[in-house]
Design an enzyme around this catalytic site. Structure first.
Site, PDB file in Angstrom:
ATOM      1  N   GLY A 189       0.720  -1.406   0.269  1.00  0.00           N
ATOM      2  CA  GLY A 189       0.091   0.027   0.071  1.00  0.00           C
ATOM      3  C   GLY A 189       0.694   0.961  -0.026  1.00  0.00           C
ATOM      4  O   GLY A 189       2.304   1.282  -0.487  1.00  0.00           O
ATOM      5  N   ASN A 190       0.222   2.436   0.697  1.00  0.00           N
ATOM      6  CA  ASN A 190       1.171   3.420   0.329  1.00  0.00           C
ATOM      7  C   ASN A 190       0.488   4.766   1.304  1.00  0.00           C
ATOM      8  O   ASN A 190      -1.455   4.279   2.270  1.00  0.00           O
ATOM      9  CB  ASN A 190       1.055   4.583  -1.206  1.00  0.00           C
ATOM     10  CG  ASN A 190      -0.002   4.609  -1.007  1.00  0.00           C
ATOM     11  OD1 ASN A 190      -1.036   4.759  -1.099  1.00  0.00           O
ATOM     12  ND2 ASN A 190      -0.832   3.816  -2.509  1.00  0.00           N
ATOM     13  N   TYR A 191       1.361   6.052   1.473  1.00  0.00           N
ATOM     14  CA  TYR A 191       0.977   6.458   2.895  1.00  0.00           C
ATOM     15  C   TYR A 191      -0.353   7.892   2.663  1.00  0.00           C
ATOM     16  O   TYR A 191      -1.035   8.084   2.902  1.00  0.00           O
ATOM     17  CB  TYR A 191       1.652   7.774   3.028  1.00  0.00           C
ATOM     18  CG  TYR A 191       3.096   6.643   3.354  1.00  0.00           C
ATOM     19  CD1 TYR A 191       2.847   5.954   4.869  1.00  0.00           C
ATOM     20  CD2 TYR A 191       4.015   6.728   2.941  1.00  0.00           C
ATOM     21  CE1 TYR A 191       4.037   4.914   5.283  1.00  0.00           C
ATOM     22  CE2 TYR A 191       5.496   6.260   3.701  1.00  0.00           C
ATOM     23  CZ  TYR A 191       4.937   5.118   4.409  1.00  0.00           C
ATOM     24  OH  TYR A 191       6.516   4.975   5.078  1.00  0.00           O
ATOM     25  N   SER A 192      -1.121   7.137   1.469  1.00  0.00           N
ATOM     26  CA  SER A 192      -2.251   8.025   1.328  1.00  0.00           C
ATOM     27  C   SER A 192      -3.375   8.002   2.546  1.00  0.00           C
ATOM     28  O   SER A 192      -3.799   7.164   2.206  1.00  0.00           O
ATOM     29  CB  SER A 192      -2.671   7.785  -0.240  1.00  0.00           C
ATOM     30  OG  SER A 192      -3.918   8.895  -0.550  1.00  0.00           O
ATOM     31  N   ALA A 225      -3.470   7.543  -5.011  1.00  0.00           N
ATOM     32  CA  ALA A 225      -2.084   7.620  -5.285  1.00  0.00           C
ATOM     33  C   ALA A 225      -1.782   5.511  -5.216  1.00  0.00           C
ATOM     34  O   ALA A 225      -2.681   4.878  -4.537  1.00  0.00           O
ATOM     35  CB  ALA A 225      -1.470   7.487  -3.591  1.00  0.00           C
TER      36      ALA A 225
END
Ligand code: PMT
Length: 404
Positions: A210-213, A278
């Site tokens: 995943g990512n930090y969005s 993102a």
């Protein structure tokens, strides 16, 4: 027709020397056709009299919860429902703190807490109070709650010191009020699709890529478009905070493939599509149906395969009259990369945000963007709250649509 004809405005006045300017502000609002209800804090009455303000507004000023001799109750709830806009000018450090923290010990703050529509504050105080971490923290909290901050100006202050803390001039406040109302319906009849947040790409039942969005930027855009009259559908990856405007439809997805499928359906009939998500560019080729156990070997390899490029897929099916807006999240050579993406994905506008800029990008309540269009136009904005950034982006989108 006067610019504020038929508009209901609550003017909140707090106890600072700049309260004398509120009479001018009130007069300017009335002259432009607004119906204004003044709500004062008890301290404000030390600086300007209710008689002046009730004469100018043509309405009794509200200050206490009850009228002392009759026991008549003043309903902050009714006022909150009545107002199309609440403007607190001047807003002292104390009132900003109470508003930011929900300390409802006077009529003005209870009215703010009941307000259903937009709220603006015009701070006024001494320079050190304005610059203090506590005031700045309260302003940041209010901005992230959606309150519009009309920044204090530089100049000579009541203490005779010179610095930032003077209330914005009444004319400048009225201009912001007029801008607010002129924007209010400028997206009426439009349908807007927005991708929001991160995507999660499953590795096994307990792990993902995943990512930090956080979804803050995408939902700020959703709120902005909805407040300007658009029908808004957000296609959101896994986030924890959702928009407060109940008219915004949120389609919850997890992976890039799910987001792609929903976006293709929704964007087909949208006038404006904004790709603020993102999206993970790759996903594991194989998803294990059981938790992957630690092996004896020191390393492990997960083979990744390319995810659909959602923005590009939507652009391939673009029809006349549709406007497609991407975001570019960069860490280096930002402008060139953003321009390349604008071309490659065949979008109309790219909003560049760079992780090199402090306060920009993931999870923050602020962002710093540069808007780029296909004709070589570039406009760089300073660091602002994501709400204000959303206003700027939507203004730019509507400008572009006039030329399309
Ligand atoms: O959610 P927040 O915490 O508020 O953070 C906001 C944000 C930083 C996520 C947002 O402002 C932002 O920059 N979103 C785009 C992030 C990104 O994926 O950028 P990119 O440069 O990798 O992608 C370019 C564009 O293509 C983006 O519009 C992206 O949504 C889109 N894309 C990318 C890959 C993919 N497979 N499909 C896409 O549609």
């Amino acid at each position: 027709m006067k610019s504020l004809e038929g508009k209901h405005i609550v003017l909140g006045i707090t106890g600072g020397i700049a309260a004398y300017k509120s009479a001018v502000l009130l007069r300017l609002l009335i002259k432009r056709g607004a119906e204004v209800q003044v709500v004062m804090t008890p301290a404000a009455k030390e600086f300007i009299t209710p008689v002046t303000l009730s004469t100018l507004s043509g309405k009794p000023v509200v200050s206490e919860f009850f009228t002392a001799n009759t026991g008549e109750w003043h309903s902050h709830v009714d006022l909150g429902l009545w107002a199309d806009l609440m403007v607190v000018a001047p807003a002292t450090a104390s009132t900003l703190g109470k508003m930011a923290n929900g300390i409802a010990d006077n009529m003005l703050v209870t009215t703010y807490l009941s307000a259903k529509e937009h709220v603006m504050v015009a701070p006024a105080m001494d320079l050190d109070m304005y610059a203090s971490p506590s005031t700045q923290r309260n302003l940041a909290t209010l901005a992230s709650d959606g309150v519009e901050i009309i920044e204090a100006a530089e100049g000579e202050l009541a203490s005779h010191l010179v610095g930032k803390g003077r209330m914005a001039e009444p004319e400048a406040i009225v201009e912001r009020v007029e801008q607010f109302f002129s924007r209010r319906h400028d997206m009426a009849g439009m349908k807007v699709a927005i991708t929001v947040g991160p995507t999660y790409e499953k590795i096994d039942p307990v792990r993902f890529i995943g990512n930090y969005s956080s979804g803050k930027m995408g939902f700020a855009l959703a709120e902005e478009c909805a407040s300007r009259g658009a029908e808004v559908i957000a296609i959101a990856g896994p986030v924890t905070n959702y928009p407060s405007n109940p008219s915004i439809r949120v389609l919850k997805v997890e992976s890039a493939e799910e987001m792609n499928a929903e976006a293709l359906k929704v964007c087909a009939s949208a006038d404006v599509s904004i790709f603020a998500a993102a999206v993970a560019d790759y996903r594991p080729e194989r998803v294990s149906d059981h938790k992957i156990k630690r092996e004896n070997s020191e390393d492990m390899t997960i083979r990744l395969v390319r995810n659909p490029d959602i923005a590009r897929n939507v652009a391939e099916l673009k029809k006349d009259g549709q406007t497609l807006v991407g975001f570019a999240l960069e860490t280096d050579d930002a402008l060139n990369n953003a321009e390349r993406k604008l071309e490659k994905k065949n979008l109309d506008m790219m909003v560049l945000n760079s992780l090199e800029d402090k306060g920009a990008g993931f999870r923050t309540d602020t962002n710093k963007v540069t808007v780029i269009t296909r004709d070589g136009f570039r406009k760089a904005f300073p660091l602002k709250s994501k709400k204000e950034v959303a206003t700027d982006i939507v203004d730019m989108i509507l400008e572009l649509r006039k030329k399309q």
